[in-house]
Design a protein around this motif. Structure first.
Motif, mmCIF file in Angstrom:
data_model
loop_
_atom_site.group_PDB
_atom_site.id
_atom_site.type_symbol
_atom_site.label_atom_id
_atom_site.label_comp_id
_atom_site.label_asym_id
_atom_site.label_seq_id
_atom_site.Cartn_x
_atom_site.Cartn_y
_atom_site.Cartn_z
ATOM 1 N N ALA A 100 9.991 -6.849 -0.926
ATOM 2 C CA ALA A 100 9.463 -7.636 -2.069
ATOM 3 C C ALA A 100 8.708 -8.775 -1.457
ATOM 4 O O ALA A 100 8.038 -8.646 -0.422
ATOM 5 N N ASP A 158 8.219 -7.903 -7.128
ATOM 6 C CA ASP A 158 7.279 -9.144 -6.674
ATOM 7 C C ASP A 158 6.006 -9.373 -7.097
ATOM 8 O O ASP A 158 5.555 -8.117 -7.476
ATOM 9 N N ARG A 211 2.364 -11.632 -6.312
ATOM 10 C CA ARG A 211 1.425 -12.592 -5.791
ATOM 11 C C ARG A 211 1.162 -13.445 -6.722
ATOM 12 O O ARG A 211 0.592 -12.921 -8.313
ATOM 13 N N SER A 231 0.753 -1.313 -0.116
ATOM 14 C CA SER A 231 0.040 -0.004 -0.065
ATOM 15 C C SER A 231 0.874 1.135 0.231
ATOM 16 O O SER A 231 0.384 2.400 -0.480
ATOM 17 N N THR A 232 1.955 1.208 0.462
ATOM 18 C CA THR A 232 2.935 2.481 0.485
ATOM 19 C C THR A 232 2.931 3.160 -0.553
ATOM 20 O O THR A 232 2.814 4.393 -0.582
ATOM 21 N N HIS A 243 10.562 -8.069 6.129
ATOM 22 C CA HIS A 243 10.477 -8.475 4.548
ATOM 23 C C HIS A 243 10.452 -7.496 3.746
ATOM 24 O O HIS A 243 10.243 -6.193 4.097
#
Ligand code: 6PG
Length: 233
Positions: free
Chosen positions: A141, A72, A74, A44-45, A139
């Motif tokens: 990426a 990265d 999902r 979100s950042t 964490h």
């Protein structure tokens, strides 16, 4: 080169500062090499930043000469609510004529990692600017604590797994080496929930004894753009 940490008043100021850096680097790259490559982070950042680039900076440079990659993704369809591609598309990519190099993560971690490896630039450093975020667990990426960094040494893209509690367990991520293969690495970190871990990561990076994934990226220096909330553990 040591890390550079810039404290800014709030998330908006972080996004504005990042946009100015990216536009300046892009203009220089276009003048020098005719192309500019940018690796996007998810979460979100960066949404504020992406929206700024697509609005206030839409006319700042010839975006058709920009190559956009992803740090990265999902393993979901590109139109899935948890897709980083979908997030960036809505905030920026639909509005700018950039060349988008999407991670085909819907094909599964291993197949997508193999395919994306062939999409990345062959130059060294590979990119002009890599954007990173950081989770409260350190964490970045999709390289989460417990990731087998030794196994992906020498590779540019790796299958990865997010632990329980994170959206979508199956992931594809650029490796530590690939994320560091850039003229500039910008980490945008905001919010009180990141403060304690960020302080640890900055200490680890200064000491050269990394335990968190964010501490392992690019020993020769990352530029951290952080707000006051993230700067105050
Ligand atoms: C992802 C991101 C991830 C993100 C951090 C911070 O796919 O989730 O690439 O590394 O940068 O989780 O996320 P927030 O910006 O939402 O705090």
């Amino acid at each position: 080169m040591p890390d550079l940490v810039r404290r800014l008043p709030d998330a908006n100021a972080v996004a504005r500062a990042a946009a100015e850096i990216i536009v300046a680097d892009a203009r220089a790259a276009l003048a020098d090499r005719g192309r500019f490559s940018l690796v996007l982070s998810g979460g979100s950042t960066p949404k504020l930043l992406y929206t700024l680039l697509a609005s206030e900076h839409a006319a700042s440079l010839d975006w058709s000469k920009v190559d956009v990659y992803f740090g990265d993704e999902r393993c979901v369809a590109p139109d899935h609510p948890d897709s980083n591609f979908r997030m960036a598309g809505a905030a920026m990519l639909a509005a700018l004529p950039v060349a988008v190099h999407r991670i085909p993560a819907e094909l599964g971690p291993r197949v997508a990692a193999q395919i994306y490896c062939g999409v990345l630039p062959g130059a060294s450093p590979m990119f002009d600017v890599v954007l990173l975020g950081m989770g409260a667990d350190g964490h970045t990426a999709s390289l989460f604590p417990g990731h087998d960094f030794a196994a992906d040494r020498g590779y540019q893209v790796t299958p990865a797994t997010a632990p329980p509690g994170f959206a979508v367990p199956d992931r594809v991520s650029l490796t530590r080496d690939a994320l560091g293969s850039s003229r500039r690495v910008l980490a945008l970190i905001t919010g009180k929930d990141k403060a304690a871990r960020l302080a640890e990561v900055l200490r680890e990076r200064a000491s050269g004894i990394p335990t968190f994934p964010m501490s392992r990226i690019r020993p020769e220096g990352v530029e951290f753009l952080i707000d006051e909330a993230a700067a105050t553990p």
